[in-house]
Design a protein around this motif. Structure first.
Motif, PDB file in Angstrom:
ATOM      1  N   VAL A 224       9.630   6.870  10.042  1.00 14.98           N
ATOM      2  CA  VAL A 224       9.667   7.932  11.055  1.00 14.98           C
ATOM      3  C   VAL A 224       8.334   8.686  11.069  1.00 14.98           C
ATOM      4  O   VAL A 224       7.825   9.050  12.137  1.00 14.98           O
ATOM      5  CB  VAL A 224      10.868   8.874  10.796  1.00 14.98           C
ATOM      6  CG1 VAL A 224      10.792  10.105  11.680  1.00 14.98           C
ATOM      7  CG2 VAL A 224      12.165   8.154  11.046  1.00 14.98           C
ATOM      8  N   LEU A 225       7.758   8.895   9.871  1.00 12.69           N
ATOM      9  CA  LEU A 225       6.453   9.580   9.788  1.00 12.69           C
ATOM     10  C   LEU A 225       5.387   8.796  10.542  1.00 12.69           C
ATOM     11  O   LEU A 225       4.600   9.362  11.313  1.00 12.69           O
ATOM     12  CB  LEU A 225       6.048   9.727   8.315  1.00 12.69           C
ATOM     13  CG  LEU A 225       4.778  10.523   8.037  1.00 12.69           C
ATOM     14  CD1 LEU A 225       5.088  12.011   8.019  1.00 12.69           C
ATOM     15  CD2 LEU A 225       4.145  10.107   6.722  1.00 12.69           C
TER      16      LEU A 225
ATOM     17  N   GLY B 158      12.095   7.603   5.907  1.00 16.10           N
ATOM     18  CA  GLY B 158      11.214   8.766   5.997  1.00 16.10           C
ATOM     19  C   GLY B 158       9.794   8.357   6.373  1.00 16.10           C
ATOM     20  O   GLY B 158       9.180   8.945   7.271  1.00 16.10           O
ATOM     21  N   ILE B 159       9.281   7.311   5.697  1.00 10.63           N
ATOM     22  CA  ILE B 159       7.911   6.839   5.951  1.00 10.63           C
ATOM     23  C   ILE B 159       7.814   6.252   7.362  1.00 10.63           C
ATOM     24  O   ILE B 159       6.834   6.502   8.088  1.00 10.63           O
ATOM     25  CB  ILE B 159       7.509   5.762   4.915  1.00 10.63           C
ATOM     26  CG1 ILE B 159       7.693   6.269   3.492  1.00 10.63           C
ATOM     27  CG2 ILE B 159       6.092   5.285   5.175  1.00 10.63           C
ATOM     28  CD1 ILE B 159       6.655   7.195   3.006  1.00 10.63           C
TER      29      ILE B 159
ATOM     30  N   CYS C 254      16.440   5.295   2.447  1.00 17.17           N
ATOM     31  CA  CYS C 254      16.113   6.643   2.931  1.00 17.17           C
ATOM     32  C   CYS C 254      14.614   6.902   2.820  1.00 17.17           C
ATOM     33  O   CYS C 254      14.011   7.453   3.753  1.00 17.17           O
ATOM     34  CB  CYS C 254      16.868   7.699   2.130  1.00 17.17           C
ATOM     35  SG  CYS C 254      18.606   7.721   2.463  1.00 17.17           S
ATOM     36  N   ALA C 255      14.012   6.533   1.691  1.00 18.64           N
ATOM     37  CA  ALA C 255      12.577   6.748   1.504  1.00 18.64           C
ATOM     38  C   ALA C 255      11.788   5.969   2.557  1.00 18.64           C
ATOM     39  O   ALA C 255      10.856   6.501   3.177  1.00 18.64           O
ATOM     40  CB  ALA C 255      12.171   6.342   0.103  1.00 18.64           C
TER      41      ALA C 255
ATOM     42  N   ASP D 218       5.674  10.993  13.866  1.00 16.99           N
ATOM     43  CA  ASP D 218       4.783  12.111  13.545  1.00 16.99           C
ATOM     44  C   ASP D 218       3.303  11.727  13.700  1.00 16.99           C
ATOM     45  O   ASP D 218       2.507  12.534  14.162  1.00 16.99           O
ATOM     46  CB  ASP D 218       5.062  12.610  12.127  1.00 16.99           C
ATOM     47  CG  ASP D 218       6.520  13.038  11.946  1.00 16.99           C
ATOM     48  OD1 ASP D 218       7.140  13.411  12.951  1.00 16.99           O
ATOM     49  OD2 ASP D 218       7.026  12.994  10.810  1.00 16.99           O
ATOM     50  N   PHE D 219       2.931  10.488  13.302  1.00 16.59           N
ATOM     51  CA  PHE D 219       1.526  10.063  13.407  1.00 16.59           C
ATOM     52  C   PHE D 219       1.252   9.274  14.694  1.00 16.59           C
ATOM     53  O   PHE D 219       0.102   9.149  15.100  1.00 16.59           O
ATOM     54  CB  PHE D 219       1.130   9.190  12.215  1.00 16.59           C
ATOM     55  CG  PHE D 219       1.022   9.915  10.904  1.00 16.59           C
ATOM     56  CD1 PHE D 219       1.061  11.304  10.837  1.00 16.59           C
ATOM     57  CD2 PHE D 219       0.847   9.200   9.717  1.00 16.59           C
ATOM     58  CE1 PHE D 219       0.957  11.965   9.625  1.00 16.59           C
ATOM     59  CE2 PHE D 219       0.737   9.860   8.505  1.00 16.59           C
ATOM     60  CZ  PHE D 219       0.797  11.240   8.458  1.00 16.59           C
TER      61      PHE D 219
ATOM     62  N   SER E  58       0.820  -1.222   0.000  1.00 18.25           N
ATOM     63  CA  SER E  58       0.000   0.000   0.000  1.00 18.25           C
ATOM     64  C   SER E  58       0.846   1.262   0.000  1.00 18.25           C
ATOM     65  O   SER E  58       0.339   2.348  -0.264  1.00 18.25           O
ATOM     66  CB  SER E  58      -0.931   0.001   1.217  1.00 18.25           C
ATOM     67  OG  SER E  58      -0.156  -0.032   2.397  1.00 18.25           O
ATOM     68  N   VAL E  59       2.158   1.141   0.293  1.00 19.96           N
ATOM     69  CA  VAL E  59       3.054   2.309   0.314  1.00 19.96           C
ATOM     70  C   VAL E  59       4.083   2.164  -0.810  1.00 19.96           C
ATOM     71  O   VAL E  59       4.774   1.142  -0.891  1.00 19.96           O
ATOM     72  CB  VAL E  59       3.760   2.436   1.687  1.00 19.96           C
ATOM     73  CG1 VAL E  59       4.695   3.634   1.706  1.00 19.96           C
ATOM     74  CG2 VAL E  59       2.737   2.565   2.799  1.00 19.96           C
ATOM     75  N   THR E  60       4.171   3.184  -1.656  1.00 16.28           N
ATOM     76  CA  THR E  60       5.078   3.138  -2.822  1.00 16.28           C
ATOM     77  C   THR E  60       6.525   2.931  -2.400  1.00 16.28           C
ATOM     78  O   THR E  60       7.250   2.138  -3.011  1.00 16.28           O
ATOM     79  CB  THR E  60       4.944   4.444  -3.618  1.00 16.28           C
ATOM     80  OG1 THR E  60       3.566   4.683  -3.873  1.00 16.28           O
ATOM     81  CG2 THR E  60       5.685   4.361  -4.940  1.00 16.28           C
ATOM     82  N   ALA E  61       6.951   3.642  -1.336  1.00 15.38           N
ATOM     83  CA  ALA E  61       8.357   3.576  -0.908  1.00 15.38           C
ATOM     84  C   ALA E  61       8.731   2.155  -0.472  1.00 15.38           C
ATOM     85  O   ALA E  61       9.860   1.709  -0.708  1.00 15.38           O
ATOM     86  CB  ALA E  61       8.598   4.559   0.229  1.00 15.38           C
TER      87      ALA E  61
ATOM     88  N   PHE F  75      20.390   2.673  -1.247  1.00 16.29           N
ATOM     89  CA  PHE F  75      20.427   3.799  -0.306  1.00 16.29           C
ATOM     90  C   PHE F  75      19.182   4.670  -0.454  1.00 16.29           C
ATOM     91  O   PHE F  75      18.571   5.064   0.551  1.00 16.29           O
ATOM     92  CB  PHE F  75      21.695   4.622  -0.556  1.00 16.29           C
ATOM     93  CG  PHE F  75      21.901   5.745   0.414  1.00 16.29           C
ATOM     94  CD1 PHE F  75      22.038   5.491   1.769  1.00 16.29           C
ATOM     95  CD2 PHE F  75      21.961   7.060  -0.017  1.00 16.29           C
ATOM     96  CE1 PHE F  75      22.229   6.524   2.665  1.00 16.29           C
ATOM     97  CE2 PHE F  75      22.158   8.096   0.877  1.00 16.29           C
ATOM     98  CZ  PHE F  75      22.289   7.825   2.219  1.00 16.29           C
ATOM     99  N   ALA F  76      18.782   4.938  -1.708  1.00 16.62           N
ATOM    100  CA  ALA F  76      17.586   5.756  -1.951  1.00 16.62           C
ATOM    101  C   ALA F  76      16.352   5.080  -1.356  1.00 16.62           C
ATOM    102  O   ALA F  76      15.533   5.727  -0.693  1.00 16.62           O
ATOM    103  CB  ALA F  76      17.415   5.985  -3.440  1.00 16.62           C
TER     104      ALA F  76
END
Lengths: 185, 185
Positions: free
Chosen positions: A140-141, A137-138, A133-134, A145-146, A73-76, A129-130
């Motif tokens: 940690v979000l 980011g998700i 990192c992506a 954050d959520f 469900s998540v692209t990353a 690596f990319a």
């Protein structure tokens, strides 16, 4: 493997200078020193160890991420799975080449081979690596954050991301050693 | 700048071999050729152009991201702001060093300087790339997976991310040229 060359050549024993004591049989040809044979470059034991760890970390990352039900469900996360799959295949292939080179004692110091390995390492390490990192980011979000780790597999996402970072961390020495040996010839 | 050395040394004109025709005054010392002066290495015009573009893209990314009101709510966006700020400062400093080197005609081919520049470029480019990837992961999550661009500044997030990628893309040649010149000496 016409691009590689044997590190030990057949030597004309009669013509070779004798290093054996009188009466002793000189059965070994004189040792040839290979220049700049830094551990970690293709065809060395250290390179094989690096490849094994790259493969291991990428495979753990792949299997942990694929074991979660909601990663598509998540692209990353889909991208992470694709990137570490490529990393797994690349490290496995180069590991097999290293085993072959160690077994038949061929050195892979040809500039075309080293350029190919450098490009491959550069591309796969950048992609891994990319993706790491992506995913970080998700992750940690979601967790910071959520604050919604109760509904999500935060621990598995974090493990998969950490393993992808570890895999990138072990690919980097291979890449830089190959690049260095390419530049310093 | 005791680590750099002048590319033109004062020459004892009486001792230097005269290349002027008889009757003509020999006012110029003989030209010294600099080895391996590839465009893009520190102290060249191309290096200055690369630094200018790195600074430009990083500054655009920083200002676009900072202009959104809600970027501090996402960790990855805060990290992007920090990373491109560092990139802006680094590229500005190295641009000033390049301008100085071009004006006073000093070549920066000293191995300590090149090693320092290579490390700095490697660190800032890795940080910028990591921040761009993390932001790209979040941006794709918001726009494609959540379809909530109506409540968010998707266009600005995408612009800031794209500019950070462009900045990384322009730092890479600087890094690889410095690394190459370090390895090939």
């Amino acid at each position: 493997m016409s691009r590689s060359h044997p590190s030990i050549h057949p030597v004309d024993l009669a013509a070779a200078p004798s290093t054996a004591a009188p009466g002793e049989e000189n059965i070994y040809p004189p040792m040839r020193l290979r220049m700049k044979d830094i551990q970690g470059m293709p065809g060395t034991c250290m390179s094989l160890v690096l490849r094994a760890f790259q493969f291991l970390f990428a495979a753990i990352s792949l299997s942990v991420m694929a074991s979660t039900s909601d990663f598509p469900s998540v692209t990353a996360f889909r991208y992470l799975v694709a990137a570490v799959s490529l990393q797994t295949l690349w490290s496995l292939s180069l590991g097999i080449v290293d085993i072959y080179a160690l077994l038949v004692k061929r050195c892979l110091r040809n500039s075309i081979i080293v350029a190919l390995f450098t490009m491959g390492d550069g591309i796969t390490s950048t992609l891994t690596f990319a993706a790491a990192c992506a995913s970080a980011g998700i992750t940690v979000l979601i967790s910071n954050d959520f604050n919604s780790c109760a509904q999500n597999h935060c621990t598995r996402f974090e493990t998969a991301t950490a393993m992808a970072f570890m895999s990138w961390f072990v690919v980097s020495p291979s890449f830089f050693l190959n690049f260095w040996s390419l530049a310093s010839r």
